[in-house]
Design a protein around this motif. Structure first.
Motif, PDB file in Angstrom:
ATOM      1  N   TYR A 125      -4.364   8.985  -0.084  1.00 21.58           N
ATOM      2  CA  TYR A 125      -5.191   8.866   1.104  1.00 21.58           C
ATOM      3  C   TYR A 125      -5.139   7.488   1.762  1.00 21.58           C
ATOM      4  CZ  TYR A 125      -8.630   6.961  -2.244  1.00 21.58           C
ATOM      5  OH  TYR A 125      -9.265   6.242  -3.228  1.00 21.58           O
ATOM      6  N   TYR A 126      -4.609   6.493   1.068  1.00 21.60           N
ATOM      7  CA  TYR A 126      -4.595   5.145   1.647  1.00 21.60           C
ATOM      8  C   TYR A 126      -3.727   5.071   2.894  1.00 21.60           C
ATOM      9  CZ  TYR A 126      -7.195   3.335  -2.289  1.00 21.60           C
ATOM     10  OH  TYR A 126      -8.186   3.097  -3.207  1.00 21.60           O
ATOM     11  N   LEU A 127      -2.647   5.810   2.916  1.00 22.67           N
ATOM     12  CA  LEU A 127      -1.765   5.777   4.082  1.00 22.67           C
ATOM     13  C   LEU A 127      -2.498   6.188   5.347  1.00 22.67           C
ATOM     14  CD1 LEU A 127       1.002   5.535   5.454  1.00 22.67           C
ATOM     15  CD2 LEU A 127       1.461   7.900   4.713  1.00 22.67           C
ATOM     16  N   PHE A 128      -3.416   7.156   5.236  1.00 21.69           N
ATOM     17  CA  PHE A 128      -4.084   7.687   6.423  1.00 21.69           C
ATOM     18  C   PHE A 128      -5.020   6.666   7.061  1.00 21.69           C
ATOM     19  CE2 PHE A 128      -2.924  11.521   4.046  1.00 21.69           C
ATOM     20  CZ  PHE A 128      -2.216  12.190   5.033  1.00 21.69           C
ATOM     21  N   ARG A 129      -5.476   5.676   6.301  1.00 14.92           N
ATOM     22  CA  ARG A 129      -6.276   4.607   6.899  1.00 14.92           C
ATOM     23  C   ARG A 129      -5.437   3.807   7.894  1.00 14.92           C
ATOM     24  NH1 ARG A 129      -9.239   1.788   1.699  1.00 14.92           N
ATOM     25  NH2 ARG A 129      -9.867   3.683   0.615  1.00 14.92           N
ATOM     26  N   PHE A 130      -4.170   3.629   7.558  1.00 15.16           N
ATOM     27  CA  PHE A 130      -3.292   2.859   8.425  1.00 15.16           C
ATOM     28  C   PHE A 130      -2.844   3.682   9.635  1.00 15.16           C
ATOM     29  CE2 PHE A 130      -3.207   0.681   4.431  1.00 15.16           C
ATOM     30  CZ  PHE A 130      -3.012  -0.655   4.742  1.00 15.16           C
ATOM     31  N   THR A 131      -2.511   4.947   9.421  1.00 15.41           N
ATOM     32  CA  THR A 131      -2.061   5.765  10.543  1.00 15.41           C
ATOM     33  C   THR A 131      -3.209   6.105  11.491  1.00 15.41           C
ATOM     34  OG1 THR A 131      -2.315   7.774   9.189  1.00 15.41           O
ATOM     35  CG2 THR A 131      -0.143   6.734   9.232  1.00 15.41           C
ATOM     36  N   ALA A 132      -4.457   6.057  10.995  1.00 15.25           N
ATOM     37  CA  ALA A 132      -5.598   6.280  11.886  1.00 15.25           C
ATOM     38  C   ALA A 132      -5.695   5.167  12.919  1.00 15.25           C
ATOM     39  CB  ALA A 132      -6.889   6.372  11.086  1.00 15.25           C
ATOM     40  N   GLU A 133      -5.363   3.943  12.523  1.00 16.67           N
ATOM     41  CA  GLU A 133      -5.394   2.805  13.440  1.00 16.67           C
ATOM     42  C   GLU A 133      -4.094   2.670  14.215  1.00 16.67           C
ATOM     43  OE1 GLU A 133      -6.423  -0.746  11.386  1.00 16.67           O
ATOM     44  OE2 GLU A 133      -8.335   0.037  10.623  1.00 16.67           O
ATOM     45  N   ASP A 134      -2.985   3.058  13.593  1.00 10.29           N
ATOM     46  CA  ASP A 134      -1.673   2.945  14.222  1.00 10.29           C
ATOM     47  C   ASP A 134      -0.869   4.188  13.888  1.00 10.29           C
ATOM     48  OD1 ASP A 134       0.815   2.326  15.204  1.00 10.29           O
ATOM     49  OD2 ASP A 134       1.194   0.671  13.808  1.00 10.29           O
ATOM     50  N   PRO A 139      -2.893  -6.347  -5.721  1.00 11.70           N
ATOM     51  CA  PRO A 139      -4.254  -6.185  -6.239  1.00 11.70           C
ATOM     52  C   PRO A 139      -4.831  -4.787  -6.080  1.00 11.70           C
ATOM     53  CG  PRO A 139      -4.306  -7.335  -4.140  1.00 11.70           C
ATOM     54  CD  PRO A 139      -2.855  -7.203  -4.518  1.00 11.70           C
ATOM     55  N   GLY A 140      -4.183  -3.925  -5.304  1.00 12.02           N
ATOM     56  CA  GLY A 140      -4.724  -2.595  -5.090  1.00 12.02           C
ATOM     57  C   GLY A 140      -3.763  -1.725  -4.318  1.00 12.02           C
ATOM     58  N   ASN A 141      -4.267  -0.592  -3.845  1.00 14.27           N
ATOM     59  CA  ASN A 141      -3.443   0.371  -3.130  1.00 14.27           C
ATOM     60  C   ASN A 141      -3.154  -0.036  -1.686  1.00 14.27           C
ATOM     61  OD1 ASN A 141      -3.046   2.683  -5.053  1.00 14.27           O
ATOM     62  ND2 ASN A 141      -5.264   2.646  -5.071  1.00 14.27           N
ATOM     63  N   SER A 142      -4.197  -0.423  -0.958  1.00 13.49           N
ATOM     64  CA  SER A 142      -4.012  -0.780   0.449  1.00 13.49           C
ATOM     65  C   SER A 142      -2.985  -1.885   0.662  1.00 13.49           C
ATOM     66  CB  SER A 142      -5.349  -1.177   1.085  1.00 13.49           C
ATOM     67  OG  SER A 142      -6.210  -0.068   1.209  1.00 13.49           O
ATOM     68  N   PRO A 143      -3.004  -2.960  -0.145  1.00 14.30           N
ATOM     69  CA  PRO A 143      -1.984  -3.999   0.039  1.00 14.30           C
ATOM     70  C   PRO A 143      -0.558  -3.482  -0.146  1.00 14.30           C
ATOM     71  CG  PRO A 143      -3.811  -4.844  -1.252  1.00 14.30           C
ATOM     72  CD  PRO A 143      -4.025  -3.372  -1.135  1.00 14.30           C
ATOM     73  N   GLN A 144      -0.378  -2.490  -0.997  1.00 11.46           N
ATOM     74  CA  GLN A 144       0.955  -1.919  -1.160  1.00 11.46           C
ATOM     75  C   GLN A 144       1.390  -1.173   0.100  1.00 11.46           C
ATOM     76  OE1 GLN A 144       2.000  -0.085  -5.114  1.00 11.46           O
ATOM     77  NE2 GLN A 144      -0.216  -0.286  -5.399  1.00 11.46           N
ATOM     78  N   VAL A 145       0.478  -0.396   0.653  1.00 14.00           N
ATOM     79  CA  VAL A 145       0.803   0.335   1.878  1.00 14.00           C
ATOM     80  C   VAL A 145       1.153  -0.650   2.990  1.00 14.00           C
ATOM     81  CG1 VAL A 145      -0.009   1.993   3.587  1.00 14.00           C
ATOM     82  CG2 VAL A 145      -0.686   2.250   1.191  1.00 14.00           C
ATOM     83  N   GLN A 146       0.349  -1.705   3.117  1.00 12.27           N
ATOM     84  CA  GLN A 146       0.625  -2.724   4.126  1.00 12.27           C
ATOM     85  C   GLN A 146       1.985  -3.380   3.876  1.00 12.27           C
ATOM     86  OE1 GLN A 146      -1.657  -3.775   6.877  1.00 12.27           O
ATOM     87  NE2 GLN A 146       0.455  -4.316   7.428  1.00 12.27           N
ATOM     88  N   ALA A 147       2.296  -3.638   2.621  1.00 14.08           N
ATOM     89  CA  ALA A 147       3.568  -4.288   2.285  1.00 14.08           C
ATOM     90  C   ALA A 147       4.755  -3.395   2.626  1.00 14.08           C
ATOM     91  CB  ALA A 147       3.588  -4.656   0.803  1.00 14.08           C
ATOM     92  N   VAL A 148       4.597  -2.085   2.464  1.00 11.42           N
ATOM     93  CA  VAL A 148       5.664  -1.171   2.878  1.00 11.42           C
ATOM     94  C   VAL A 148       5.840  -1.237   4.393  1.00 11.42           C
ATOM     95  CG1 VAL A 148       6.333   1.253   3.084  1.00 11.42           C
ATOM     96  CG2 VAL A 148       5.447   0.384   0.906  1.00 11.42           C
ATOM     97  N   GLY A 149       4.729  -1.195   5.126  1.00 14.42           N
ATOM     98  CA  GLY A 149       4.817  -1.264   6.579  1.00 14.42           C
ATOM     99  C   GLY A 149       5.400  -2.575   7.067  1.00 14.42           C
TER     100      GLY A 149
END
Length: 343
Positions: free
Chosen positions: A230-239, A208-218
């Motif tokens: 920039y979506y990746l940096f939201r995830f690396t900021a937390e982890d 449905p969007g960009n963030s779910p793809q990044v999560q799916a890769v992780g």
């Protein structure tokens, strides 16, 4: 199809107008909203999680009350056209240049003062001064370094058998649609259609969007996603150990597109001074640093540098494409429907 489209647009306009009459507008049915020295109304295609804190900060420093309607950029652009001169909105804050260009072509936007346009480089403003960029983002492949030690150099490689069932995309997402529009202009309709059909035949996974793809890769569900940088940096900021990386691809071609989020003053606005104050705030050093530090986007002001983890804009090689060319969303949606990427 034309009749159904017209009926849908009419229904959408009526629904939006009903909601705005309750929550946003105090105007009479046939009169434009009255001047209010203490407020502005923004139609924001940018999500509240991205820009809500910045809008709150503007309220603090300016004393101006901001009313915001959050929705999809394309939906809001359609609403503005439906409402015409009766729109309660003063500002259109879009997530891509295509929607801004479309409204400019419809004469729904007011030319901005030269002093505002000059706050950014020429490549980040409409040539006629009707909108200005507030931040930039690059199209990238987000990928798993562990499972993809040698990521592809081009989005066109993703139709190869090697990537069957390993790639994700988000065809309903406005940024993806802008990317496809750029591909149509740069590479032609036939090449773009062949790529889309090839991706579908290669079992691309829909998100449905960009963030779910990044999560799916992780999470290991896919190995590559087509997203904004920039979506990746939201995830690396937390982890900081989040197992994904960005791949910049396709120098000079559609896969290397640099798109923008941007803002415009609506022709229907009755609060021009307040609206222009908001636009100037978005281009201020404080706001540009917010885009760099909080949303990880590229600043468009020459006075604020991009974050160190990003390739500087002047070192990238985006396609030679006027951002106003991205206004042909209708053609892109028709193509996505024709190939089966959209219902």
């Amino acid at each position: 199809m034309t009749c159904l489209h017209a009926r849908f647009r009419l229904l959408l306009g009526l629904v939006l107008l009903a909601g705005l009459a309750i929550g946003l507008s105090a105007c009479a049915d046939d009169e434009p909203p009255a001047e209010d020295a203490g407020q502005i109304t923004i139609y924001s295609g940018r999500g509240e999680s991205l820009v809500g804190p910045l809008i709150e900060r503007f309220e603090e420093v300016s004393g101006i009350t901001v009313r915001v309607r959050y929705a999809g950029t394309a939906e809001l652009a359609a609403a503005i056209l439906e409402e015409g001169g009766r729109s309660p909105a003063d500002i259109f804050y879009a997530q891509d240049a295509g929607a801004l260009a479309a409204l400019a072509e419809a004469d729904a936007l007011t030319r901005l003062p030269d002093g505002v346009i000059e706050m950014v480089g020429a490549e980040f403003a409409d040539s006629d001064g009707r909108w200005v960029a507030t931040s930039g983002r690059a199209r990238v492949l987000v990928y798993s370094p562990e499972r993809v030690p040698n990521p592809p150099d081009s989005v066109f490689d993703l139709v190869d058998e090697e990537w069957r069932g390993r790639v994700g995309w988000a065809p309903t997402n406005g940024s993806f649609q802008a990317f496809v529009t750029a591909m149509r202009h740069i590479h032609g309709e036939d090449v773009t259609e062949a790529w889309l059909r090839g991706m579908i035949a290669n079992d691309v996974r829909e998100f449905p969007g960009n963030s779910p793809q990044v999560q799916a890769v992780g999470d290991g569900e896919i190995d590559i996603g087509l997203v904004n940088h920039y979506y990746l940096f939201r995830f690396t900021a937390e982890d900081p150990g989040f197992a994904a990386a960005n791949r910049f691809t396709d120098p000079g071609a559609a896969g290397g597109l640099i798109n923008i989020a941007g803002v415009a003053l609506l022709e229907a606005s009755e609060n021009d001074d307040n609206a222009l104050e908001f636009i100037r705030f978005l281009l201020s050093e404080e706001a540009q640093k917010y885009f760099r530090d909080e949303t990880s986007e590229y600043p468009v002001s020459a006075d604020v540098k991009a974050r160190a983890e990003l390739i500087p804009l002047d070192e990238l090689d985006p396609p030679s494409l006027a951002l106003t060319s991205l206004s042909d969303l209708e053609g892109t949606l028709a193509l996505l429907q024709e190939v089966g990427a959209l219902p």
